[in-house]
Design an enzyme around this catalytic site. Structure first.
Site, mmCIF file in Angstrom:
data_model
loop_
_atom_site.group_PDB
_atom_site.id
_atom_site.type_symbol
_atom_site.label_atom_id
_atom_site.label_comp_id
_atom_site.label_asym_id
_atom_site.label_seq_id
_atom_site.Cartn_x
_atom_site.Cartn_y
_atom_site.Cartn_z
ATOM 1 N N GLU A 45 -0.115 -12.411 -1.358
ATOM 2 C CA GLU A 45 -1.524 -12.630 -1.639
ATOM 3 C C GLU A 45 -1.714 -14.046 -2.148
ATOM 4 O O GLU A 45 -1.059 -14.465 -3.104
ATOM 5 C CB GLU A 45 -2.025 -11.583 -2.626
ATOM 6 C CG GLU A 45 -1.964 -10.178 -2.042
ATOM 7 C CD GLU A 45 -2.607 -9.122 -2.913
ATOM 8 O OE1 GLU A 45 -3.263 -9.472 -3.920
ATOM 9 O OE2 GLU A 45 -2.466 -7.932 -2.592
ATOM 10 N N ASP A 94 5.549 -6.875 2.679
ATOM 11 C CA ASP A 94 4.802 -7.404 1.546
ATOM 12 C C ASP A 94 5.731 -7.766 0.388
ATOM 13 O O ASP A 94 6.682 -7.039 0.084
ATOM 14 C CB ASP A 94 3.810 -6.362 1.032
ATOM 15 C CG ASP A 94 2.396 -6.602 1.515
ATOM 16 O OD1 ASP A 94 2.092 -7.726 1.949
ATOM 17 O OD2 ASP A 94 1.588 -5.653 1.465
ATOM 18 N N GLU A 99 -9.269 -10.006 4.034
ATOM 19 C CA GLU A 99 -9.683 -8.655 3.660
ATOM 20 C C GLU A 99 -11.011 -8.645 2.909
ATOM 21 O O GLU A 99 -11.239 -9.446 2.005
ATOM 22 C CB GLU A 99 -8.624 -7.984 2.782
ATOM 23 C CG GLU A 99 -9.005 -6.560 2.368
ATOM 24 C CD GLU A 99 -7.891 -5.774 1.719
ATOM 25 O OE1 GLU A 99 -8.143 -4.610 1.339
ATOM 26 O OE2 GLU A 99 -6.769 -6.313 1.591
ATOM 27 N N SER A 127 0.826 -1.210 0.000
ATOM 28 C CA SER A 127 0.000 0.000 0.000
ATOM 29 C C SER A 127 0.858 1.258 0.000
ATOM 30 O O SER A 127 0.357 2.353 -0.282
ATOM 31 C CB SER A 127 -0.940 0.008 1.213
ATOM 32 O OG SER A 127 -0.227 -0.262 2.410
#
Length: 272
Positions: free
Chosen positions: A120, A88, A187, A50
């Site tokens: 992810e 991440d 999420e 992000s």
């Protein structure tokens, strides 16, 4: 510093043991000052991709690079002393093969000294998660709404609202757990699905837009501090940083233009 006063950094075991207990407190950070400010209050600091949107002004996380994640990870590790730090893995750094994933994950851990990486996790990622864990890389998974898949989904859309989507999210989470992930970010899913995942999985679930049923919560720090005009539905604002910065800069500009700043207190003079 004596052994009695030395700060102990949280470990992957501390995070795993939180399952079913006091919820884990997690926030993002991208620089040393912010990491130092939140460090004593949180269990986990995520150096999220992000950063591309929050710091670099990108319209999604897809343009984030390995160099960016390493740079910001290094900064956060300088500021955080006790929190468990996760970095991440950016889009394109792990999807090609388990070998590619290990090369990039090991680089992140070696160059930042962080404690884990996050990726992810579609069902396809199970093999990669297992490959990393077997080679000494702790992995936090991420299921449900996956920001790196924005171009496939056509936007940031909540997941698990149909039977097909719900089953896919459950399979993603189970695959990550079976492969050895120590925790999973959930999420943008409905409360009942978050509750089901939390009950079924033996690893902690960390929610973001997934209700208080999870084993922990994470938010983008700048969102919860009110730095931006718009925030997602699942964010609660705990501050008004945007307003504070704006009013402070406005006051500074006024005083510069009126020559009220710098004043005597901020001005050097010759020594007598």
């Amino acid at each position: 510093m004596s052994a009695q006063t030395q700060i102990r950094r949280k470990t992957v075991r501390d995070i795993a043991k939180a399952k079913g207990g006091t919820p884990l407190v997690c926030l993002t950070a991208y620089d040393a000052p912010r990491a130092a400010l939140i460090d004593e209050h949180v269990d986990v600091i995520l150096v999220g991709d992000s950063v591309g949107m929050v710091v670099h002004g990108l319209d999604s996380t897809v343009g984030v690079t390995m160099d960016m994640m390493v740079l910001h990870g290094q900064a956060v590790m300088r500021g955080a002393k006790q929190a468990f730090v996760v970095v991440d893995m950016p889009f394109g750094s792990y999807e090609g093969s388990p070998v590619q994933a290990f090369e990039n994950a090991s680089r992140i851990m070696m160059e930042t000294r962080c404690q884990a990486v996050k990726l992810e996790s579609g069902v396809y990622a199970g093999e990669t998660v297992r490959y990393l864990v077997e080679r000494g890389v702790p992995v936090m998974a991420h299921v449900g709404l996956r920001p790196q898949a924005i171009n496939v989904d056509g936007g940031f859309k909540a997941k698990g609202r149909t039977d097909t989507e719900r089953e896919r999210v459950i399979k993603e989470a189970r695959a990550a757990e079976d492969a050895g992930a120590f925790a999973v970010v959930v999420e943008g899913v409905a409360e009942d699905l978050a509750a089901e995942l939390t009950q079924e999985l033996s690893i902690p679930t960390i929610g973001i837009g997934a209700s208080a049923k999870c084993d922990g919560q994470i938010l983008v720090t700048e969102d919860m501090l009110g730095l931006f005009e718009w925030t997602p539905k699942f964010v609660r604002r705990y501050g008004n940083v945007k307003g504070e910065i704006s009013s402070s800069v406005e006051k500074y500009a006024e005083e510069v233009r009126s020559r009220a700043f710098p004043g005597e207190a901020e001005t050097y003079s010759l020594k007598s």
